[in-house]
Scaffold this motif. Structure first.
Motif, PDB file in Angstrom:
ATOM      1  N   ASN A  56      47.094  55.723  38.062  1.00 41.17           N
ATOM      2  CA  ASN A  56      47.005  54.831  39.068  1.00 41.17           C
ATOM      3  C   ASN A  56      47.151  56.124  40.323  1.00 41.17           C
ATOM      4  O   ASN A  56      47.754  56.939  40.294  1.00 41.17           O
ATOM      5  N   PRO A  57      46.570  55.648  41.481  1.00 40.09           N
ATOM      6  CA  PRO A  57      46.605  56.824  42.837  1.00 40.09           C
ATOM      7  C   PRO A  57      47.981  56.676  43.096  1.00 40.09           C
ATOM      8  O   PRO A  57      48.657  55.654  43.282  1.00 40.09           O
ATOM      9  N   LEU A  58      48.456  57.821  43.457  1.00 43.09           N
ATOM     10  CA  LEU A  58      49.725  57.743  43.885  1.00 43.09           C
ATOM     11  C   LEU A  58      49.656  58.503  45.369  1.00 43.09           C
ATOM     12  O   LEU A  58      48.794  59.031  45.527  1.00 43.09           O
ATOM     13  N   LEU A  59      50.772  58.452  46.017  1.00 40.87           N
ATOM     14  CA  LEU A  59      50.947  58.774  47.469  1.00 40.87           C
ATOM     15  C   LEU A  59      51.639  60.214  47.727  1.00 40.87           C
ATOM     16  O   LEU A  59      51.475  60.724  48.689  1.00 40.87           O
TER      17      LEU A  59
ATOM     18  N   ASP B 227      54.560  59.054  55.836  1.00 41.08           N
ATOM     19  CA  ASP B 227      53.200  59.536  55.736  1.00 41.08           C
ATOM     20  C   ASP B 227      53.470  60.471  54.512  1.00 41.08           C
ATOM     21  O   ASP B 227      54.597  60.866  54.129  1.00 41.08           O
ATOM     22  N   ARG B 228      52.225  60.859  53.898  1.00 39.85           N
ATOM     23  CA  ARG B 228      52.262  61.709  52.820  1.00 39.85           C
ATOM     24  C   ARG B 228      52.756  62.802  53.001  1.00 39.85           C
ATOM     25  O   ARG B 228      53.882  63.726  52.208  1.00 39.85           O
ATOM     26  N   GLN B 229      52.836  63.728  54.212  1.00 38.10           N
ATOM     27  CA  GLN B 229      53.250  64.881  54.558  1.00 38.10           C
ATOM     28  C   GLN B 229      54.809  64.967  54.632  1.00 38.10           C
ATOM     29  O   GLN B 229      55.559  65.794  53.988  1.00 38.10           O
ATOM     30  N   THR B 230      55.400  63.818  55.350  1.00 39.50           N
ATOM     31  CA  THR B 230      56.794  63.587  55.210  1.00 39.50           C
ATOM     32  C   THR B 230      57.384  63.569  53.656  1.00 39.50           C
ATOM     33  O   THR B 230      58.596  64.271  53.624  1.00 39.50           O
ATOM     34  N   VAL B 231      56.768  62.536  52.893  1.00 44.71           N
ATOM     35  CA  VAL B 231      57.433  62.659  51.562  1.00 44.71           C
ATOM     36  C   VAL B 231      57.329  63.862  50.779  1.00 44.71           C
ATOM     37  O   VAL B 231      58.227  64.269  50.389  1.00 44.71           O
ATOM     38  N   SER B 232      56.204  64.522  50.950  1.00 44.19           N
ATOM     39  CA  SER B 232      56.007  65.984  50.411  1.00 44.19           C
ATOM     40  C   SER B 232      57.263  66.997  50.932  1.00 44.19           C
ATOM     41  O   SER B 232      57.674  67.759  50.135  1.00 44.19           O
ATOM     42  N   MET B 233      57.446  66.708  52.311  1.00 46.63           N
ATOM     43  CA  MET B 233      58.430  67.913  52.718  1.00 46.63           C
ATOM     44  C   MET B 233      59.821  67.328  52.340  1.00 46.63           C
ATOM     45  O   MET B 233      60.548  68.270  52.022  1.00 46.63           O
ATOM     46  N   ALA B 234      60.076  66.048  52.002  1.00 46.81           N
ATOM     47  CA  ALA B 234      61.250  65.716  51.526  1.00 46.81           C
ATOM     48  C   ALA B 234      61.512  66.210  50.189  1.00 46.81           C
ATOM     49  O   ALA B 234      62.432  66.784  49.616  1.00 46.81           O
TER      50      ALA B 234
ATOM     51  N   GLU C 257      51.296  68.664  42.800  1.00 47.83           N
ATOM     52  CA  GLU C 257      52.328  69.544  43.107  1.00 47.83           C
ATOM     53  C   GLU C 257      53.728  69.100  43.385  1.00 47.83           C
ATOM     54  O   GLU C 257      54.753  69.372  42.820  1.00 47.83           O
ATOM     55  N   ASP C 258      53.439  67.941  44.217  1.00 47.44           N
ATOM     56  CA  ASP C 258      55.017  67.061  44.358  1.00 47.44           C
ATOM     57  C   ASP C 258      55.533  66.345  42.962  1.00 47.44           C
ATOM     58  O   ASP C 258      56.490  66.285  42.898  1.00 47.44           O
ATOM     59  N   ALA C 259      54.360  65.780  42.256  1.00 46.51           N
ATOM     60  CA  ALA C 259      54.928  65.331  40.958  1.00 46.51           C
ATOM     61  C   ALA C 259      55.544  66.302  40.003  1.00 46.51           C
ATOM     62  O   ALA C 259      56.365  66.083  39.368  1.00 46.51           O
TER      63      ALA C 259
END
Length: 549
Positions: free
Chosen positions: A106-109, A192-199, A113-115
């Motif tokens: 399934n497509p993820l947000l 957004d995806r960038q904020t989630v990735s930074m967190a 690398e974050d996974a």
């Protein structure tokens, strides 16, 4: 070493499970050779290709189970591991073996690398038992940290609603379910995806890389004495500084130990928010961007040095260990509670059996009381009959008295029949003696029956009182039973008290049976009920009259 070995085993378990294509719990020896070689490479352990063959020499060419591989893994790899390898490289190697097989389609947000970082965090927070899962408390902890890193507010109600729909049979989530939970954006709506990735990266740095604090600050050079902006990274025993936050160009380290200290400096040379880090051989002057950042860095460095003095692990690892110990304690308490509940249930069943015995005893007593009541009724009927007989005897005595008066009158009128009268008198004396005996017998029997009636009444009263006492004790036993259910710690004492009471009162009072009857006194007119004293008085009067005549 034990903690490091446990952390390594979690990632290796993912790799081994991924190689198990048919879910049989076994992997071919050729695949284990490749896995062992890669592990030795990333863990910087000398690889011995002969050791694996020697270890499985007695086995056939078929697949090898996880249990069969563990002795080799412990002896030839894990026991030789030193803390000098790249943990990220090791985790990435194990991740590469298992990601394609397990990562959802399934497509993820979030990116792969974050996974990967979420997967590593899962291994850090998961329970130390297999198959690996992360429990709801740790899920909540991780989601809270991600929410804080994103600058959002934690929605406790939303998480509680999620827990309600949680599958209780699993008791937790697998690594891939956790990745899907974070990747589907359920707890990061509006980000957004960038904020989630930074967190995710910030939490990864803290939990996995032990980054306690990081950020840009100005540093004064040791030789040229110029001020240069650097990216500082604080870890449990070192402060590293880089050209930028990509960490590619490292410029130096500040090694921390228990002898280091941090001090605030006044503004000078146009620089503000200054503080000083003193080490054994060097002193570092640093300028923060504002007073708040300065205070945060001073506090963070001071806390790190304090932990080094105490020999304590980083705060997040210590907190993780406390949470695990708390869950272990709660599990032990729950098991103890279940054990106590089982003991209470057994005690309750025993108490029910005892109450059933008491109920049967009470039923038997009621039957005995009913039988005794019937016997008492028969006895009372006999007493009434005896009373009637006593009244008839009194009437007979009155008739006798009247007859004697008549006899005296006739005797005076018929003096001429003296001889006949003498004969009759002899007969009367004989009858009088028999009557006296009958009267004595009747009086004694009457007294005995009266005594028996009194004793029977007393016995009946005592039996009724005991029945009421047993009924009261039965109610008290029921109240104690209800109290036992509420107060688990007093169940044994109250059970003993109840048994003592039942044992003390389990005897039955028997009613006294009527005794044997004495022979009745006999008169000329039949059985008499008067006393010997009355007969003696009558005989005395008769003799006096006879003498007078």
């Amino acid at each position: 070493m034990g903690s490091l070995k446990d952390e390594l085993l979690k990632a290796i378990w993912h790799a081994f499970t991924a190689l198990d294509q048919d879910h049989s719990g076994k992997v071919s020896k050729s695949q284990l050779k490749v896995l062992s070689h890669n592990l030795c490479t990333v863990l910087k352990v000398p690889h011995d290709p002969v050791a694996l063959e020697e270890h499985f020499r007695d086995d056939d060419e078929g697949p090898v189970s996880n249990q069969g591989y563990m002795p080799y893994l412990n002896r030839f790899i894990l026991e030789k591991v030193q803390d000098n390898f790249d943990k990220i490289e090791f985790n990435r190697m194990c991740w590469t073996l298992c990601v394609k097989k397990n990562l959802t389609k399934n497509p993820l947000l979030i990116t792969e690398e974050d996974a990967f970082k979420v997967w590593v965090i899962f291994n850090f927070l998961s329970e130390d038992k297999y198959p690996l899962i992360i429990v709801s408390e740790e899920i909540e902890y991780l989601l809270k940290k991600l929410t804080e890193a994103m600058g959002g507010g934690w929605q406790q109600e939303q998480f509680e609603h999620y827990k309600i729909n949680f599958d209780d049979s699993k008791n937790g989530l697998s690594a891939w379910e956790l990745i899907e939970l974070i990747g589907n954006g359920q707890f990061s709506k509006g980000m957004d995806r960038q904020t989630v990735s930074m967190a995710i990266n910030e939490v990864f740095n803290e939990l996995i890389l032990d980054v306690l604090k990081q950020g840009y600050m100005m540093k004064k050079g040791h030789r040229r004495k110029n001020w240069t902006e650097r990216w500082f990274v604080l870890k449990p025993n070192i402060i590293s500084y880089y050209v930028s936050e990509d960490l590619k160009d490292k410029k130096g380290d500040i090694l921390l130990d228990e002898n280091c200290c941090v001090e605030s400096l006044p503004d000078k040379d146009g620089k503000k928010c200054l503080f000083l880090v003193k080490c054994f051989d060097k002193t570092f002057e640093i300028s923060a961007s504002d007073k708040k950042k300065k205070q945060e860095w001073i506090q963070a460095i001071h806390s790190t040095i304090h932990l080094l003095k105490l020999g304590s692990p980083p705060p997040h690892k210590e907190a993780r260990q406390r949470r695990k110990e708390l869950r272990k304690k709660q599990l032990a308490e729950q098991e103890e509670l279940e054990r106590q509940m089982k003991e209470l249930q057994v005690a309750n069943e025993s108490k029910q059996q005892e109450l059933e015995v008491v109920r049967k005893i009470r039923q038997q007593m009621e039957e005995q009381v009913a039988q005794k009541s019937s016997e008492l009724e028969q006895y009372l009927q006999r007493v009434r009959e005896l009373e009637d007989m006593y009244l008839k005897l009194q009437e007979a005595l009155e008739d006798e008295r009247q007859a004697r008066q008549d006899e005296e009158t006739v005797r005076k009128l018929q003096a001429r029949l003296l001889e006949e009268e003498s004969s009759k008198r002899a007969e009367l004396e004989k009858w009088h003696l028999e009557q006296q005996q009958a009267i004595q017998t009747t009086e004694a029997e009457k007294q005995e029956l009266e005594n028996q009636r009194v004793l029977k009444e007393q016995a009946l009263q005592e039996a009724m009182e005991q029945l009421e006492q047993l009924e009261l004790e039965r109610k008290q036993a029921l109240e104690q039973y209800e109290e036992v259910k509420k107060k688990l710690e007093m169940a044994t004492d109250k059970t003993k008290s109840w048994k003592d009471k039942v044992a003390h009162h389990e005897g039955l009072i028997r009613l006294i049976e009527p005794g044997s009857k004495n022979p009745h006194l006999i008169t000329n007119w039949g059985p008499a009920a008067f006393t010997e004293a009355e007969l003696e008085e009558r005989e005395k009067n008769w003799k006096e009259k006879k003498t007078t005549e």
